[in-house]
Design an enzyme around this catalytic site. Structure first.
Site, PDB file in Angstrom:
ATOM      1  N   GLU A 113      -4.697  -6.521  18.877  1.00 13.75           N
ATOM      2  CA  GLU A 113      -4.437  -5.308  18.520  1.00 13.75           C
ATOM      3  C   GLU A 113      -4.859  -4.993  17.232  1.00 13.75           C
ATOM      4  O   GLU A 113      -5.617  -5.959  15.957  1.00 13.75           O
ATOM      5  CB  GLU A 113      -2.882  -5.394  18.039  1.00 13.75           C
ATOM      6  CG  GLU A 113      -1.598  -5.577  19.078  1.00 13.75           C
ATOM      7  CD  GLU A 113      -0.500  -6.299  19.362  1.00 13.75           C
ATOM      8  OE1 GLU A 113      -0.050  -5.749  18.090  1.00 13.75           O
ATOM      9  OE2 GLU A 113      -0.476  -6.826  19.426  1.00 13.75           O
ATOM     10  N   LYS A 115      -5.250  -4.192  12.894  1.00 15.00           N
ATOM     11  CA  LYS A 115      -3.795  -4.303  12.234  1.00 15.00           C
ATOM     12  C   LYS A 115      -4.084  -2.961  10.790  1.00 15.00           C
ATOM     13  O   LYS A 115      -4.996  -3.344   9.796  1.00 15.00           O
ATOM     14  CB  LYS A 115      -4.199  -5.641  10.923  1.00 15.00           C
ATOM     15  CG  LYS A 115      -3.415  -6.322  10.250  1.00 15.00           C
ATOM     16  CD  LYS A 115      -3.931  -7.133   8.972  1.00 15.00           C
ATOM     17  CE  LYS A 115      -3.047  -7.909   8.806  1.00 15.00           C
ATOM     18  NZ  LYS A 115      -2.627  -7.162   7.573  1.00 15.00           N
ATOM     19  N   ASP A 117      -3.006  -0.584   8.103  1.00  8.26           N
ATOM     20  CA  ASP A 117      -3.083  -1.317   5.966  1.00  8.26           C
ATOM     21  C   ASP A 117      -1.606  -0.547   5.856  1.00  8.26           C
ATOM     22  O   ASP A 117      -2.059   1.203   5.149  1.00  8.26           O
ATOM     23  CB  ASP A 117      -4.060  -1.399   5.522  1.00  8.26           C
ATOM     24  CG  ASP A 117      -4.052  -2.294   4.485  1.00  8.26           C
ATOM     25  OD1 ASP A 117      -3.216  -2.827   4.093  1.00  8.26           O
ATOM     26  OD2 ASP A 117      -4.869  -1.282   3.482  1.00  8.26           O
ATOM     27  N   TYR A 224       4.283  -2.021  16.854  1.00  6.99           N
ATOM     28  CA  TYR A 224       3.707  -3.016  17.680  1.00  6.99           C
ATOM     29  C   TYR A 224       4.205  -4.590  18.098  1.00  6.99           C
ATOM     30  O   TYR A 224       4.089  -5.386  19.087  1.00  6.99           O
ATOM     31  CB  TYR A 224       2.729  -3.326  16.825  1.00  6.99           C
ATOM     32  CG  TYR A 224       2.710  -3.842  15.493  1.00  6.99           C
ATOM     33  CD1 TYR A 224       3.509  -4.663  14.950  1.00  6.99           C
ATOM     34  CD2 TYR A 224       2.275  -2.832  14.235  1.00  6.99           C
ATOM     35  CE1 TYR A 224       4.133  -4.592  14.127  1.00  6.99           C
ATOM     36  CE2 TYR A 224       2.799  -3.149  12.837  1.00  6.99           C
ATOM     37  CZ  TYR A 224       3.434  -4.053  12.502  1.00  6.99           C
ATOM     38  OH  TYR A 224       4.127  -4.917  11.628  1.00  6.99           O
ATOM     39  N   LYS A 311      -8.931 -10.986   8.998  1.00  5.37           N
ATOM     40  CA  LYS A 311      -9.081  -9.725   8.633  1.00  5.37           C
ATOM     41  C   LYS A 311     -10.389  -9.309   7.726  1.00  5.37           C
ATOM     42  O   LYS A 311     -11.705 -10.338   7.785  1.00  5.37           O
ATOM     43  CB  LYS A 311      -8.585 -10.418   7.440  1.00  5.37           C
ATOM     44  CG  LYS A 311      -6.779  -9.930   7.181  1.00  5.37           C
ATOM     45  CD  LYS A 311      -6.694  -9.334   5.778  1.00  5.37           C
ATOM     46  CE  LYS A 311      -4.823  -9.981   5.608  1.00  5.37           C
ATOM     47  NZ  LYS A 311      -4.437  -9.736   4.587  1.00  5.37           N
ATOM     48  N   CYS A 405     -13.618  12.420 -28.345  1.00  7.89           N
ATOM     49  CA  CYS A 405     -13.690  12.742 -27.476  1.00  7.89           C
ATOM     50  C   CYS A 405     -14.553  12.811 -26.969  1.00  7.89           C
ATOM     51  O   CYS A 405     -15.743  13.547 -28.260  1.00  7.89           O
ATOM     52  CB  CYS A 405     -13.143  14.720 -27.544  1.00  7.89           C
ATOM     53  SG  CYS A 405     -13.414  15.000 -26.075  1.00  7.89           S
ATOM     54  N   CYS A 408     -16.711  17.529 -27.608  1.00  9.55           N
ATOM     55  CA  CYS A 408     -15.504  17.227 -28.980  1.00  9.55           C
ATOM     56  C   CYS A 408     -15.188  17.396 -30.141  1.00  9.55           C
ATOM     57  O   CYS A 408     -15.122  17.184 -31.564  1.00  9.55           O
ATOM     58  CB  CYS A 408     -14.394  18.264 -28.770  1.00  9.55           C
ATOM     59  SG  CYS A 408     -12.943  17.592 -28.570  1.00  9.55           S
ATOM     60  N   CYS A 423      -7.827  14.083 -25.009  1.00 15.26           N
ATOM     61  CA  CYS A 423      -8.210  14.294 -26.143  1.00 15.26           C
ATOM     62  C   CYS A 423      -7.509  15.461 -25.589  1.00 15.26           C
ATOM     63  O   CYS A 423      -6.918  16.838 -24.961  1.00 15.26           O
ATOM     64  CB  CYS A 423      -9.637  15.141 -25.736  1.00 15.26           C
ATOM     65  SG  CYS A 423     -10.362  16.444 -26.667  1.00 15.26           S
ATOM     66  N   CYS A 429     -12.156  22.272 -25.608  1.00 19.90           N
ATOM     67  CA  CYS A 429     -13.209  20.874 -26.055  1.00 19.90           C
ATOM     68  C   CYS A 429     -13.624  21.397 -24.499  1.00 19.90           C
ATOM     69  O   CYS A 429     -12.438  22.352 -23.657  1.00 19.90           O
ATOM     70  CB  CYS A 429     -11.474  19.950 -25.540  1.00 19.90           C
ATOM     71  SG  CYS A 429     -13.009  18.615 -24.738  1.00 19.90           S
TER      72      CYS A 429
HETATM   73  P1  AMP Z   1      -0.350  -9.731   6.294  1.00 20.40           P
HETATM   74  O1  AMP Z   1       0.731  -8.395   5.332  1.00 20.40           O
HETATM   75  O2  AMP Z   1      -1.056  -9.811   5.531  1.00 20.40           O
HETATM   76  O3  AMP Z   1       0.967 -11.097   5.649  1.00 20.40           O
HETATM   77  O4  AMP Z   1       0.500  -9.291   6.965  1.00 20.40           O
HETATM   78  C1  AMP Z   1       1.347  -8.975   7.456  1.00 20.40           C
HETATM   79  C2  AMP Z   1       1.583  -7.719   8.292  1.00 20.40           C
HETATM   80  O5  AMP Z   1       0.741  -7.292   8.607  1.00 20.40           O
HETATM   81  C3  AMP Z   1       3.486  -7.992   9.040  1.00 20.40           C
HETATM   82  O6  AMP Z   1       4.364  -7.680   8.615  1.00 20.40           O
HETATM   83  C4  AMP Z   1       2.251  -6.091   9.420  1.00 20.40           C
HETATM   84  O7  AMP Z   1       2.989  -5.210   8.584  1.00 20.40           O
HETATM   85  C5  AMP Z   1       1.452  -5.624   9.703  1.00 20.40           C
HETATM   86  N1  AMP Z   1       0.338  -5.442  10.649  1.00 20.40           N
HETATM   87  C6  AMP Z   1      -0.332  -4.322  10.831  1.00 20.40           C
HETATM   88  N2  AMP Z   1      -0.768  -5.009  11.946  1.00 20.40           N
HETATM   89  C7  AMP Z   1       0.352  -5.170  13.664  1.00 20.40           C
HETATM   90  C8  AMP Z   1      -0.151  -5.978  14.491  1.00 20.40           C
HETATM   91  N3  AMP Z   1      -0.841  -4.923  14.861  1.00 20.40           N
HETATM   92  N4  AMP Z   1       1.532  -6.258  14.628  1.00 20.40           N
HETATM   93  C9  AMP Z   1       1.599  -7.233  13.231  1.00 20.40           C
HETATM   94  N5  AMP Z   1       2.026  -7.771  12.433  1.00 20.40           N
HETATM   95  C10 AMP Z   1       0.570  -6.454  11.989  1.00 20.40           C
HETATM   96 ZN    ZN Z   2     -12.072  16.984 -26.734  1.00 15.06          ZN
END
Ligand code: AMP
Ligand code: ZN
Length: 668
Positions: A113, A115, A117, A224, A311, A405, A408, A423, A429
């Site tokens: 899957e 990951k 962010d 997920y 990662k 600055c 000016c 500034c 300015c």
């Molecule tokens: P980390 O924050 O690096 O410890 O990674 C763990 C976190 O990745 C989990 O707590 C989830 O919030 C996140 N995460 C994102 N995508 C997934 C996924 N497909 N399955 C499980 N966790 C995921």
């Molecule tokens: Zn200025």
């Protein structure tokens, strides 16, 4: 009554279905207009029959609840983190460990899957209805942010098909790039510092007190994993498929594979593809597919043994720091910018990197000539992540933040507790002057046709434009001699400027570029104060008594009008005939209301405070924000502050509650 109840229920169900079609399946069946009509009908009915309200009604998507502080609640099943690695060798070692635990003969399937962010979330559903949304917190307990989470359109409030009676589902709330960039455009227009990355902005949004603001943020949520006792599935992949059937947004990108080599293929294929995703991912999560095997493997104290995150490395490069330059923005913020020896990172040449403020320069102990590491990850602007200790510039080339600055030469100021230098010569300015005029003519402000940012700079350099009001002093014979200015474009430009005199007051006010006055605040202020003169005279108290206007904004407004130059500018704009008053709306004057002053406070059953205010004005009354001896009526809803009531009694003001207000309206 039974009939109404059925009608409401049907409407809710229809809206839940349309929502699912629109946001999850991307196959809408009705137009946005029709959807809004249905929603409006439901809203009206719910207003009229408050007894039939439902915390999971589709109308709750728009937010409205305020949470002063989020309650901390335990997770029924702990939320673990994931062990992670940057190396494929370590993935092979992980597979070895799995085999050892499950037996050499065991067939192991994996799900791969993305990951995501963002911010992780745990959602609890009871009888198919969302009852709780909790942040990860420390894994054992998190914050209850249900009110805010309900505003996220991709999270179903009601499920479909054969869901279990009680379960939790985990996922990630994130802010796709498009929405993130839009939010930053708005920040830029306000002259406020930009959000650094979507992840922090997403988790910050979830902790906002006002859920209406959260509703406006383009957040989304991918699910997920399921948690619960006796779930109707036997593998992770099946769990994903089921969750999708129940109405959750489950990414189609997940794959089931049966060897670690296939896992490597998945990783490799997303290495490139991830760059064109509409949101940020920072790696791949690999899970043992069988829940039975997962059970056997169990957990360490921190993470499941049956899953691991691979990662992707943020792309880095090292290069030389050639110089630090300073940019001055429209509001006077001074931003240091590192000038780098050009270097290629993920396909683009990077020459500059942001150095947020003086503290960062100090922390890095930056010197010109340093060999530095730059990274282009989830951030929009490349950032400096470190310095090669063996390749330092010389001590005498240490970077010292400027005191004056660069444009000016006036001394810079840094206020207590603020990271940014400013500034303060905002009137003379050059980049601030140009920036202010550019903001004024911008699309969201006066939107002057035929005039662009470049031309503003040009006219500024020619000495024809020094401040906003100079726009209205421009004459054809002054502009024509300038190179590149053809007869036709000059005519267009002047016509555009002339036409801008009809732009409504709120646009003008926003265009003035007063700090913290965005489009919405400008609208609010113009509605509340009616004219620029009244706004200029408003006290901090009167300002903060207005909905959604806090201290920071109030002080900024007062500070703006204290300056004689700003008053002069406003006067000049008035003389040129710009709209500096709200146009009175059409009214249906009621004798009892005419000229009377009303304060509206608290919340009402049958109408919103905004609607009530609009009605009073429509009938000829005037809305005032604070109770004083000069007002005539206090319309008091639920939860009005006791001090307001005391004051009203002291001044002998007539207090109307919701019912007596209705009666008051009827008697005439
Ligand atoms: P980390 O924050 O690096 O410890 O990674 C763990 C976190 O990745 C989990 O707590 C989830 O919030 C996140 N995460 C994102 N995508 C997934 C996924 N497909 N399955 C499980 N966790 C995921
Ligand atoms: Zn200025």
């Amino acid at each position: 009554m039974e009939e109404i109840k059925n009608q409401i229920e049907t409407l809710r169900q229809e809206l839940h279905d349309h929502n699912h079609r629109y946001y999850i399946l991307d196959e809408p069946m009705i137009s946005d207009y029709e959807f809004d009509q249905l929603l409006q009908t439901l809203q009206d009915l719910e207003k009229k029959y408050p007894d039939l309200s439902d915390p999971n009604s589709p109308t709750k998507r728009v937010g409205g609840g305020i949470t002063k502080s989020f309650e901390t609640v335990p997770h029924k099943h702990p939320m673990y983190s994931l062990s992670n690695t940057y190396s494929k060798v370590e993935l092979l070692q992980w597979e070895e460990r799995l085999k050892k635990a499950l037996g050499e003969e065991a067939q192991i399937e994996f799900t791969c899957e993305l990951k995501f962010d963002g911010a992780s979330i745990s959602l609890t559903y009871e009888n198919g209805v969302l009852v709780k949304a909790i942040t990860r917190g420390d894994g054992v307990q998190g914050d209850n942010i249900t009110t805010n989470v309900k505003t996220i359109k991709t999270i179903p409030l009601k499920l479909k098909a054969d869901f279990p009676k009680f379960f939790e589902i985990r996922g990630e709330i994130l802010l796709p790039w498009e929405g993130f960039h839009k939010m930053n455009e708005q920040r830029a227009a306000l002259g406020e510092p930009l959000y650094r990355n979507p992840r922090n902005t997403a988790s910050g949004s979830l902790k906002l007190q006002d859920s209406r603001i959260v509703a406006d943020r383009p957040l989304t949520c991918f699910l997920y994993s399921l948690a619960g006792d006796s779930l109707p599935v036997s593998s992770q992949f099946e769990a994903l498929t089921k969750a999708r059937e129940w109405g959750f947004m489950v990414p189609e990108s997940a794959e089931k594979v049966n060897s670690i080599d296939a896992v490597f293929d998945f990783i490799t294929s997303w290495e490139q593809k991830r760059k064109s995703l509409p949101f940020e991912i920072d790696g791949i999560v690999i899970k043992v597919n069988s829940l039975f095997q997962q059970d056997e493997l169990g957990f360490t104290s921190k993470a499941p043994r049956w899953a691991i995150a691979y990662k992707y490395k943020a792309e880095q490069a090292s290069t030389r720091l050639n110089d630090v330059q300073y940019q001055v923005g429209r509001t006077g913020v001074v931003t240091p910018v590192a000038q780098l020896e050009p270097v290629l990172i993920s396909g683009t040449t990077v020459k500059r990197a942001s150095l947020h403020n003086a503290d960062q320069i100090q922390k890095l102990d930056l010197r010109i000539g340093d060999l530095i590491f730059v990274e282009k990850g989830g951030e929009i602007i490349p950032k400096i992540t470190g310095i090669d200790p063996l390749n330092r510039g010389s001590l005498e080339d240490r970077v010292v933040f400027i005191e004056h600055c660069p444009e000016c030469y006036s001394p810079l100021q840094r206020e207590e507790g603020e990271a940014q230098h400013y500034c303060v010569n905002d009137l003379n300015c050059p980049p601030q002057q140009i920036g202010k005029i550019q903001h004024f003519i911008g699309r969201k402000a006066m939107d002057i046709e035929g005039l662009g940012g470049e031309t503003v700079s040009l006219l500024y350099k020619e000495g024809l434009l020094n401040s906003i009001d100079d726009l209205y002093r421009l004459r054809k014979e002054q502009i024509l001699p300038i190179e590149r200015m053809a007869e036709k474009s000059v005519t267009n430009l002047l016509e555009g400027i002339e036409k801008s005199k009809e732009k409504p007051f709120a646009k003008v006010l926003f265009g003035l570029g007063i700090r913290f006055i965005g489009e919405t605040v400008a609208k609010k202020l113009t509605e509340e104060f009616g004219s620029i003169d009244q706004l200029a005279e408003a006290s901090i108290v009167a300002l903060t008594n207005t909905d959604e206007i806090g201290d920071r904004i109030a002080q900024s407004v007062v500070a703006y009008f204290v300056q004689p130059e700003n008053r002069k500018l406003v006067q000049a704009l008035k003389d040129f005939g710009l709209q500096l008053e709200s146009i009175a709306p059409v009214r249906d004057i009621n004798e009892a209301f005419l000229g009377k002053k009303f304060v509206v406070s608290g919340v009402f059953e049958a109408f919103s405070r905004e609607d009530l205010k609009a009605e009073i004005e429509f009938l000829g009354g005037k809305i005032v924000s604070s109770v004083s001896s000069k007002i005539d009526y206090l319309v008091a809803g639920e939860g009005m502050g006791p001090s307001k009531k005391e004051k009203a009694i002291k001044f002998g003001i007539t207090i109307l509650d919701e019912n007596s207000y209705q009666a008051f309206k009827q008697t005439l």
